[in-house]
Design a protein around this motif. Structure first.
Motif, PDB file in Angstrom:
ATOM      1  N   PRO A  47     -46.344   1.154 -19.277  1.00 61.00           N
ATOM      2  CA  PRO A  47     -47.407   2.060 -20.289  1.00 61.00           C
ATOM      3  C   PRO A  47     -48.275   0.935 -20.888  1.00 61.00           C
ATOM      4  O   PRO A  47     -49.412   1.413 -20.978  1.00 61.00           O
ATOM      5  N   GLN A  48     -48.087  -0.331 -20.986  1.00 57.78           N
ATOM      6  CA  GLN A  48     -48.998  -1.175 -21.786  1.00 57.78           C
ATOM      7  C   GLN A  48     -50.278  -1.724 -20.816  1.00 57.78           C
ATOM      8  O   GLN A  48     -51.219  -2.111 -21.189  1.00 57.78           O
ATOM      9  N   CYS A  49     -50.180  -1.096 -19.378  1.00 61.58           N
ATOM     10  CA  CYS A  49     -51.168  -1.573 -18.343  1.00 61.58           C
ATOM     11  C   CYS A  49     -52.200  -0.198 -18.552  1.00 61.58           C
ATOM     12  O   CYS A  49     -51.767   0.719 -17.843  1.00 61.58           O
ATOM     13  N   LEU A  50     -53.320  -0.417 -19.153  1.00 64.52           N
ATOM     14  CA  LEU A  50     -54.196   0.769 -19.304  1.00 64.52           C
ATOM     15  C   LEU A  50     -55.295   0.544 -18.152  1.00 64.52           C
ATOM     16  O   LEU A  50     -56.052  -0.436 -18.244  1.00 64.52           O
ATOM     17  N   LEU A  51     -55.778   1.492 -17.497  1.00 67.12           N
ATOM     18  CA  LEU A  51     -56.849   1.449 -16.582  1.00 67.12           C
ATOM     19  C   LEU A  51     -57.869   2.542 -16.906  1.00 67.12           C
ATOM     20  O   LEU A  51     -57.477   3.759 -16.822  1.00 67.12           O
ATOM     21  N   PRO A  52     -59.247   2.361 -17.225  1.00 65.27           N
ATOM     22  CA  PRO A  52     -59.856   3.500 -17.544  1.00 65.27           C
ATOM     23  C   PRO A  52     -60.419   4.168 -16.163  1.00 65.27           C
ATOM     24  O   PRO A  52     -60.048   3.641 -15.018  1.00 65.27           O
ATOM     25  N   GLU A  53     -60.847   5.441 -16.453  1.00 67.28           N
ATOM     26  CA  GLU A  53     -61.184   6.178 -15.268  1.00 67.28           C
ATOM     27  C   GLU A  53     -62.402   5.720 -14.619  1.00 67.28           C
ATOM     28  O   GLU A  53     -63.277   5.615 -15.075  1.00 67.28           O
ATOM     29  N   ILE A  54     -61.957   5.446 -13.376  1.00 66.27           N
ATOM     30  CA  ILE A  54     -62.894   4.862 -12.255  1.00 66.27           C
ATOM     31  C   ILE A  54     -62.905   5.612 -11.043  1.00 66.27           C
ATOM     32  O   ILE A  54     -61.798   6.274 -10.387  1.00 66.27           O
ATOM     33  N   PHE A  55     -64.337   5.417 -10.426  1.00 65.81           N
ATOM     34  CA  PHE A  55     -64.275   6.188  -9.078  1.00 65.81           C
ATOM     35  C   PHE A  55     -65.205   4.967  -8.096  1.00 65.81           C
ATOM     36  O   PHE A  55     -66.093   4.483  -8.555  1.00 65.81           O
ATOM     37  N   LEU A  56     -64.433   4.397  -7.211  1.00 68.56           N
ATOM     38  CA  LEU A  56     -64.899   3.572  -6.097  1.00 68.56           C
ATOM     39  C   LEU A  56     -65.811   4.316  -5.245  1.00 68.56           C
ATOM     40  O   LEU A  56     -65.640   4.941  -4.403  1.00 68.56           O
ATOM     41  N   LYS A  57     -67.389   3.856  -5.406  1.00 66.91           N
ATOM     42  CA  LYS A  57     -68.441   4.403  -4.804  1.00 66.91           C
ATOM     43  C   LYS A  57     -68.638   3.747  -3.275  1.00 66.91           C
ATOM     44  O   LYS A  57     -68.880   4.361  -2.232  1.00 66.91           O
ATOM     45  N   GLY A  58     -68.381   2.300  -3.305  1.00 66.47           N
ATOM     46  CA  GLY A  58     -68.587   1.868  -1.851  1.00 66.47           C
ATOM     47  C   GLY A  58     -68.167   0.263  -1.917  1.00 66.47           C
ATOM     48  O   GLY A  58     -68.087  -0.339  -3.208  1.00 66.47           O
ATOM     49  N   VAL A  59     -68.068  -0.430  -1.108  1.00 71.76           N
ATOM     50  CA  VAL A  59     -68.042  -1.984  -0.930  1.00 71.76           C
ATOM     51  C   VAL A  59     -68.908  -2.599  -0.062  1.00 71.76           C
ATOM     52  O   VAL A  59     -69.150  -1.968   1.053  1.00 71.76           O
ATOM     53  N   VAL A  60     -69.370  -3.637  -0.332  1.00 71.60           N
ATOM     54  CA  VAL A  60     -70.583  -4.357   0.403  1.00 71.60           C
ATOM     55  C   VAL A  60     -69.780  -5.644   0.823  1.00 71.60           C
ATOM     56  O   VAL A  60     -69.655  -6.609  -0.064  1.00 71.60           O
ATOM     57  N   GLY A  61     -69.626  -5.872   2.207  1.00 77.88           N
ATOM     58  CA  GLY A  61     -69.228  -6.927   2.829  1.00 77.88           C
ATOM     59  C   GLY A  61     -68.052  -7.597   2.190  1.00 77.88           C
ATOM     60  O   GLY A  61     -67.793  -8.707   2.375  1.00 77.88           O
ATOM     61  N   GLU A  62     -67.063  -6.682   1.921  1.00 78.49           N
ATOM     62  CA  GLU A  62     -65.702  -6.941   1.076  1.00 78.49           C
ATOM     63  C   GLU A  62     -65.619  -8.144   0.265  1.00 78.49           C
ATOM     64  O   GLU A  62     -64.850  -8.697   0.119  1.00 78.49           O
TER      65      GLU A  62
ATOM     66  N   ALA B 175     -67.951  -4.632  -5.118  1.00 77.05           N
ATOM     67  CA  ALA B 175     -67.616  -3.053  -4.772  1.00 77.05           C
ATOM     68  C   ALA B 175     -68.433  -2.322  -5.884  1.00 77.05           C
ATOM     69  O   ALA B 175     -68.753  -3.064  -7.023  1.00 77.05           O
ATOM     70  N   VAL B 176     -68.694  -1.337  -5.601  1.00 80.63           N
ATOM     71  CA  VAL B 176     -69.811  -0.481  -6.711  1.00 80.63           C
ATOM     72  C   VAL B 176     -68.879   0.621  -7.022  1.00 80.63           C
ATOM     73  O   VAL B 176     -68.292   1.517  -6.591  1.00 80.63           O
ATOM     74  N   ILE B 177     -68.521   0.803  -8.398  1.00 78.27           N
ATOM     75  CA  ILE B 177     -67.724   1.610  -8.978  1.00 78.27           C
ATOM     76  C   ILE B 177     -68.649   2.620 -10.160  1.00 78.27           C
ATOM     77  O   ILE B 177     -69.696   2.186 -10.637  1.00 78.27           O
ATOM     78  N   ALA B 178     -67.973   3.742 -10.276  1.00 74.69           N
ATOM     79  CA  ALA B 178     -68.541   4.608 -11.485  1.00 74.69           C
ATOM     80  C   ALA B 178     -67.653   4.610 -12.681  1.00 74.69           C
ATOM     81  O   ALA B 178     -66.486   5.011 -12.326  1.00 74.69           O
ATOM     82  N   MET B 179     -67.919   4.406 -13.706  1.00 74.82           N
ATOM     83  CA  MET B 179     -67.151   4.266 -14.887  1.00 74.82           C
ATOM     84  C   MET B 179     -67.901   4.687 -16.270  1.00 74.82           C
ATOM     85  O   MET B 179     -69.010   4.131 -16.421  1.00 74.82           O
ATOM     86  N   ALA B 180     -67.479   5.680 -16.786  1.00 78.72           N
ATOM     87  CA  ALA B 180     -67.935   6.289 -18.134  1.00 78.72           C
ATOM     88  C   ALA B 180     -69.222   6.786 -17.591  1.00 78.72           C
ATOM     89  O   ALA B 180     -70.211   6.741 -18.509  1.00 78.72           O
ATOM     90  N   GLY B 181     -69.553   7.287 -16.565  1.00 79.01           N
ATOM     91  CA  GLY B 181     -70.808   7.906 -16.125  1.00 79.01           C
ATOM     92  C   GLY B 181     -71.533   6.796 -15.763  1.00 79.01           C
ATOM     93  O   GLY B 181     -72.984   7.184 -15.591  1.00 79.01           O
TER      94      GLY B 181
ATOM     95  N   ILE C 213     -68.756  -4.943  -9.191  1.00 82.76           N
ATOM     96  CA  ILE C 213     -67.526  -5.824  -9.724  1.00 82.76           C
ATOM     97  C   ILE C 213     -67.170  -6.702  -8.489  1.00 82.76           C
ATOM     98  O   ILE C 213     -67.488  -6.573  -7.228  1.00 82.76           O
ATOM     99  N   LEU C 214     -66.498  -7.630  -9.007  1.00 83.46           N
ATOM    100  CA  LEU C 214     -65.957  -9.045  -8.266  1.00 83.46           C
ATOM    101  C   LEU C 214     -64.614  -9.265  -8.219  1.00 83.46           C
ATOM    102  O   LEU C 214     -64.169  -8.498  -9.402  1.00 83.46           O
ATOM    103  N   VAL C 215     -64.166  -9.803  -7.289  1.00 79.27           N
ATOM    104  CA  VAL C 215     -62.739 -10.439  -7.544  1.00 79.27           C
ATOM    105  C   VAL C 215     -62.780 -11.154  -8.680  1.00 79.27           C
ATOM    106  O   VAL C 215     -63.548 -12.293  -8.878  1.00 79.27           O
ATOM    107  N   GLY C 216     -61.583 -10.884  -9.466  1.00 80.87           N
ATOM    108  CA  GLY C 216     -61.524 -11.561 -10.948  1.00 80.87           C
ATOM    109  C   GLY C 216     -61.975 -10.953 -12.094  1.00 80.87           C
ATOM    110  O   GLY C 216     -61.592 -11.075 -13.294  1.00 80.87           O
ATOM    111  N   ASP C 217     -63.010  -9.691 -11.868  1.00 76.94           N
ATOM    112  CA  ASP C 217     -63.334  -9.037 -13.003  1.00 76.94           C
ATOM    113  C   ASP C 217     -62.172  -8.233 -13.292  1.00 76.94           C
ATOM    114  O   ASP C 217     -61.183  -7.829 -12.753  1.00 76.94           O
ATOM    115  N   SER C 218     -62.394  -7.638 -14.800  1.00 75.57           N
ATOM    116  CA  SER C 218     -61.313  -7.108 -15.518  1.00 75.57           C
ATOM    117  C   SER C 218     -61.963  -5.693 -15.732  1.00 75.57           C
ATOM    118  O   SER C 218     -63.061  -5.384 -15.962  1.00 75.57           O
TER     119      SER C 218
END
Length: 361
Positions: A296-311, A314-320, A325-330
């Motif tokens: 329960p203490q792990c909260l994730l905002p509503e996100i939508f993964l739009k695409g990945v560039v070269g692994e 990543a491009v996400i949609a969050m809060a409109g 984002i990169l590896v290590g981002d929160s």
């Protein structure tokens, strides 16, 4: 005769086209109906969506160009798709027109399509080429180039899987899903100077130049209106003279023209929608995400993964809004642990969530 020969030489010299290395992607934005943003606004929207890409180009001395492909109405407004050319390095100044080297593929596709017997597919073609582990995809919808994407897919053994994913994208896309069938055409061979020159003269590439930023009709009209306003005193003088001349010429009859109230214009509200910079950024739209059990203490905002560039990105949609984002981002309580070909892995303590491209929870 000398003058004519000189003129012919100048025309031939400046008509020469030089191929340069670039990368293509297809980008989409949405406006109000029957509206296409001015070029400056398009560039602002693109840089807002891909700030890191634009910063990398700026640091390397490169640049990008945005060219309009197609626009169509959808339930949420007017969708416009653009071909974006990313040029990583500065271009040598030689006075000649410059275009991306891979445009020869469009001429190769056109050559094959024209040689095909008549069919009932209404001009819908999926053309693809695989070279050095890279997949090039050109989509013609109702006879018009409407999509171009390039992606690293690895050896030819993975080509069938990549094409299968792209077919699923066509079936779910807002525009391409309207077609009953796309005839598939494989493109063979290496770079062809003859096909490159032929492509540079077709209706889409003719007049385009990587050296020159695109100027769309909206910007041209704005410049024209600005020029008129800049000479308002001249036009007011002309108008006053015309009215005076009318009264002198026919003073017995008043003017039959009546003033009308000017219409109120509203500025269009522009919003960004799904972006398709690479084919794998919009694939697997039918697959669902794979949520894992989380505390329960792990909260994730509503996100939508739009695409990945070269692994790597990543491009996400969050809060409109779109976000890179990169590896290590929160993201909320979760950390981006890994970025795959078509998914990202998020972790929080011993909880883990996998988000796939295009998947909705």
């Amino acid at each position: 005769m000398i003058l004519n020969m000189t003129t012919m030489f100048r025309k031939w010299s400046f008509a020469r086209v030089v191929p340069v290395e670039a990368k293509f992607l297809t980008w989409e934005c949405t406006t109000t109906f029957d509206e296409i943003p001015a070029q400056a606004e398009l560039e602002r929207l693109f840089e807002k969506e891909f700030p890191r890409t634009c910063m990398r180009l700026q640091e390397s001395g490169g640049f990008y160009r945005i060219w309009h492909l197609v626009s169509f109405n959808f339930a949420d407004g007017r969708r416009s798709r653009f071909l974006v050319a990313l040029v990583e390095n500065p271009i040598e100044k030689n006075g000649r027109r410059v275009l991306p080297e891979q445009i020869w593929l469009s001429a190769a596709a056109d050559q094959i399509i024209r040689a095909l017997p008549e069919s009932d597919n209404a001009g819908n073609y999926l053309c693809y080429a695989h070279a050095e582990g890279r997949l090039f995809v050109l989509v013609f919808f109702e006879g018009r180039l409407c999509h171009w994407s390039e992606d690293d897919v690895g050896p030819r053994a993975k080509l069938d899987l990549a094409l299968s994913r792209f077919r699923r994208f066509l079936e779910s896309d807002a525009l391409f899903s309207r077609a009953n069938h796309f005839e598939e055409i494989p493109l063979q061979g290496d770079f062809s100077q003859a096909l490159f020159k032929r492509a540079s003269r077709d209706s889409f590439w003719r007049g385009r130049d990587l050296r020159k930023p695109e100027v769309n009709e909206t910007k041209e009209f704005a410049e024209f209106a600005s020029a008129l306003l800049g000479h308002r005193l001249f036009w007011l003088a002309i108008l006053a003279f015309a009215l005076l001349l009318g009264k002198i010429w026919n003073p017995a009859h008043p003017s039959i023209l009546k003033d009308v109230m000017p219409p109120e214009l509203s500025m269009p509200e522009i919003s960004l929608l799904e972006v398709s910079p690479d084919w794998n950024e919009v694939m697997d739209v039918s697959e669902s995400s794979v949520p894992q059990v989380r505390k329960p203490q792990c909260l994730l905002p509503e996100i939508f993964l739009k695409g990945v560039v070269g692994e790597e990105l990543a491009v996400i949609a969050m809060a409109g809004e779109s976000k890179e984002i990169l590896v290590g981002d929160s993201l909320g309580s979760f950390e981006v642990r890994a970025i795959g070909r078509d998914q990202i892995t998020l972790t929080c303590g011993d909880s883990s969530i996998v988000k796939k491209v295009g998947a909705h929870e």
